[in-house]
Design a protein around this motif. Structure first.
Motif, PDB file in Angstrom:
ATOM      1  N   GLU A 205       0.935  -1.194  -0.001  1.00 26.36           N
ATOM      2  CA  GLU A 205      -0.081  -0.005  -0.002  1.00 26.36           C
ATOM      3  C   GLU A 205       0.962   1.273   0.023  1.00 26.36           C
ATOM      4  O   GLU A 205       0.545   2.085  -0.630  1.00 26.36           O
ATOM      5  CB  GLU A 205      -0.884  -0.066   1.273  1.00 26.36           C
ATOM      6  N   PHE A 206       1.826   1.218   0.647  1.00 29.93           N
ATOM      7  CA  PHE A 206       2.776   2.284   0.811  1.00 29.93           C
ATOM      8  C   PHE A 206       3.273   2.633  -0.480  1.00 29.93           C
ATOM      9  O   PHE A 206       3.514   3.829  -1.053  1.00 29.93           O
ATOM     10  CB  PHE A 206       4.076   1.913   1.940  1.00 29.93           C
ATOM     11  N   TYR A 207       3.853   1.522  -1.142  1.00 30.98           N
ATOM     12  CA  TYR A 207       4.412   1.828  -2.302  1.00 30.98           C
ATOM     13  C   TYR A 207       3.395   2.042  -3.651  1.00 30.98           C
ATOM     14  O   TYR A 207       3.882   2.922  -4.458  1.00 30.98           O
ATOM     15  CB  TYR A 207       5.401   0.529  -2.937  1.00 30.98           C
ATOM     16  N   SER A 208       2.370   1.523  -3.389  1.00 29.37           N
ATOM     17  CA  SER A 208       1.156   1.911  -4.449  1.00 29.37           C
ATOM     18  C   SER A 208       0.895   3.490  -4.569  1.00 29.37           C
ATOM     19  O   SER A 208       0.851   4.116  -5.432  1.00 29.37           O
ATOM     20  CB  SER A 208      -0.041   1.149  -4.024  1.00 29.37           C
ATOM     21  N   HIS A 209       0.905   3.855  -3.144  1.00 29.70           N
ATOM     22  CA  HIS A 209       0.635   5.395  -3.041  1.00 29.70           C
ATOM     23  C   HIS A 209       1.805   6.121  -3.507  1.00 29.70           C
ATOM     24  O   HIS A 209       1.820   7.320  -4.060  1.00 29.70           O
ATOM     25  CB  HIS A 209       0.572   5.804  -1.572  1.00 29.70           C
ATOM     26  N   LEU A 210       3.168   5.912  -3.478  1.00 31.14           N
ATOM     27  CA  LEU A 210       4.330   6.352  -3.877  1.00 31.14           C
ATOM     28  C   LEU A 210       4.054   6.355  -5.419  1.00 31.14           C
ATOM     29  O   LEU A 210       4.403   7.569  -6.101  1.00 31.14           O
ATOM     30  CB  LEU A 210       5.659   5.637  -3.355  1.00 31.14           C
ATOM     31  N   PHE A 211       4.024   5.353  -5.918  1.00 33.14           N
ATOM     32  CA  PHE A 211       3.966   5.134  -7.509  1.00 33.14           C
ATOM     33  C   PHE A 211       2.795   6.085  -8.023  1.00 33.14           C
ATOM     34  O   PHE A 211       3.030   6.885  -8.858  1.00 33.14           O
ATOM     35  CB  PHE A 211       3.835   3.772  -7.905  1.00 33.14           C
ATOM     36  N   ALA A 212       1.834   6.231  -7.227  1.00 34.43           N
ATOM     37  CA  ALA A 212       0.500   6.944  -7.739  1.00 34.43           C
ATOM     38  C   ALA A 212       0.814   8.411  -7.885  1.00 34.43           C
ATOM     39  O   ALA A 212       0.406   9.276  -8.418  1.00 34.43           O
ATOM     40  CB  ALA A 212      -0.750   6.671  -6.860  1.00 34.43           C
ATOM     41  N   ASP A 213       1.617   8.947  -6.930  1.00 36.06           N
ATOM     42  CA  ASP A 213       2.307  10.129  -6.497  1.00 36.06           C
ATOM     43  C   ASP A 213       2.767  10.754  -7.930  1.00 36.06           C
ATOM     44  O   ASP A 213       2.735  12.018  -8.122  1.00 36.06           O
ATOM     45  CB  ASP A 213       2.927  10.558  -5.398  1.00 36.06           C
ATOM     46  N   TYR A 214       3.264   9.647  -8.722  1.00 37.38           N
ATOM     47  CA  TYR A 214       4.007  10.137  -9.841  1.00 37.38           C
ATOM     48  C   TYR A 214       3.078   9.729 -11.164  1.00 37.38           C
ATOM     49  O   TYR A 214       3.778   9.495 -12.045  1.00 37.38           O
ATOM     50  CB  TYR A 214       5.418   9.646  -9.853  1.00 37.38           C
TER      51      TYR A 214
END
Length: 303
Positions: A205-214
């Motif tokens: 979930e943490f990395y999904s949000h990080l990728f979504a930020d870009y």
């Protein structure tokens, strides 16, 4: 009928040793006080418990019946007192805590070693769990406390104390040696096979949000159930892996993997201690909790 516990306790020692004098000595009291207490007990119960003679005392049939019950209760009290004293000295006892893999490898192992060496008689029960699992277990009393990687927002019914910062990195094996001296953006690493924890984890979930930020969607080629499964896969050139830098230090030093430099910084996460302030914890758990706090914040020792 409201007979005090002290009367039964005195009765136990008089009956056991068949002597008012010896009971008085053991209880560090005077013989007249012991005799007076037993006279009061007999009056309260409405029967004679002792036959007195110059050779000591003998239990009456009523006294024998009472002693059979009082003996069981008194010995249970004594066993409980001994057990509590042993727990207080941390010769025995138990601790139940929840731990995430990252917390275990990045913070807890040396503390657990120190605790076990100091208190080898204490039984430690460790449950591997995620932050949501830890919160539920602490609230229900299944665990006394937990040490896990926590999200910024969490259930207000429990308290948390940040213990350490965790900085993730991206690592790769020899097959991707061409990336060693390059600095890649998040979008560029999606062109390569990625290894990440599974979709049911807070890390995903943490990395999904990080990728979504870009403006990106995280689609790893390999999903694993445990953090310690990522590094072996990276070493065997199955893809680029996301994992805490502390877990990759040794492999990087040995040249088994290397860190890929990113243009964007992966936000740091925190290892936190989680507990329910409304639930008391045992003596052994309090000592382990103290050692964890001191290990994470040595500057606060004695403050």
């Amino acid at each position: 009928m409201a007979v005090t516990y002290d009367y039964y306790r005195i009765f136990y020692f008089v009956a056991k040793y068949r002597s008012f004098t010896r009971a008085a000595h053991i209880l560090m009291n005077s013989q007249p006080n012991i005799t007076r207490a037993m006279n009061n007990l007999e009056q309260e119960l409405g029967c004679t418990l002792f036959l007195r003679s110059h050779r000591g005392v003998t239990l009456t049939p009523e006294g024998e019946k009472l002693f059979a019950h009082v003996q069981i209760a008194q010995e249970q009290f004594q066993a409980a007192e001994a057990e509590l004293a042993s727990d207080k000295a941390l010769q025995k006892g138990h601790v139940s805590l929840g731990v995430s893999e990252i917390a275990m490898h990045c913070l807890l192992l040396p503390v657990l070693r120190k605790f076990h060496l100091a208190y080898p008689g204490v039984h430690i029960r460790i449950t591997n769990c995620s932050a949501p699992q830890a919160i539920n277990a602490v609230k229900s009393g299944q665990m006394e406390f937990a040490v896990v990687t926590m999200p910024e927002e969490m259930d207000k019914a429990v308290h948390k104390l940040p213990l350490a910062e965790v900085q993730d990195i991206v690592v790769a094996g020899e097959q991707f040696a061409g990336l060693r001296d390059r600095t890649l953006g998040i979008e560029e690493i999606t062109e390569y096979p990625l290894i990440c924890l599974g979709r049911d984890t807070k890390t995903f979930e943490f990395y999904s949000h990080l990728f979504a930020d870009y403006g990106l969607v995280l689609e790893p080629d390999i999903e694993v159930a445990a953090t310690d499964q990522i590094l072996p896969l990276v070493k065997n050139d199955l893809g680029l892996g996301f994992l805490p830098g502390a877990l990759a230090e040794d492999a990087i030093h040995k040249g088994e993997v290397f860190e890929i430099h990113l243009k964007e910084k992966i936000p740091a996460r925190h290892i936190c201690m989680v507990w329910d302030p409304g639930r008391p914890i045992g003596i052994a758990a309090r000592e382990l909790e103290k050692m964890i706090r001191e290990s994470a914040h040595p500057e606060k020792q004695g403050s």
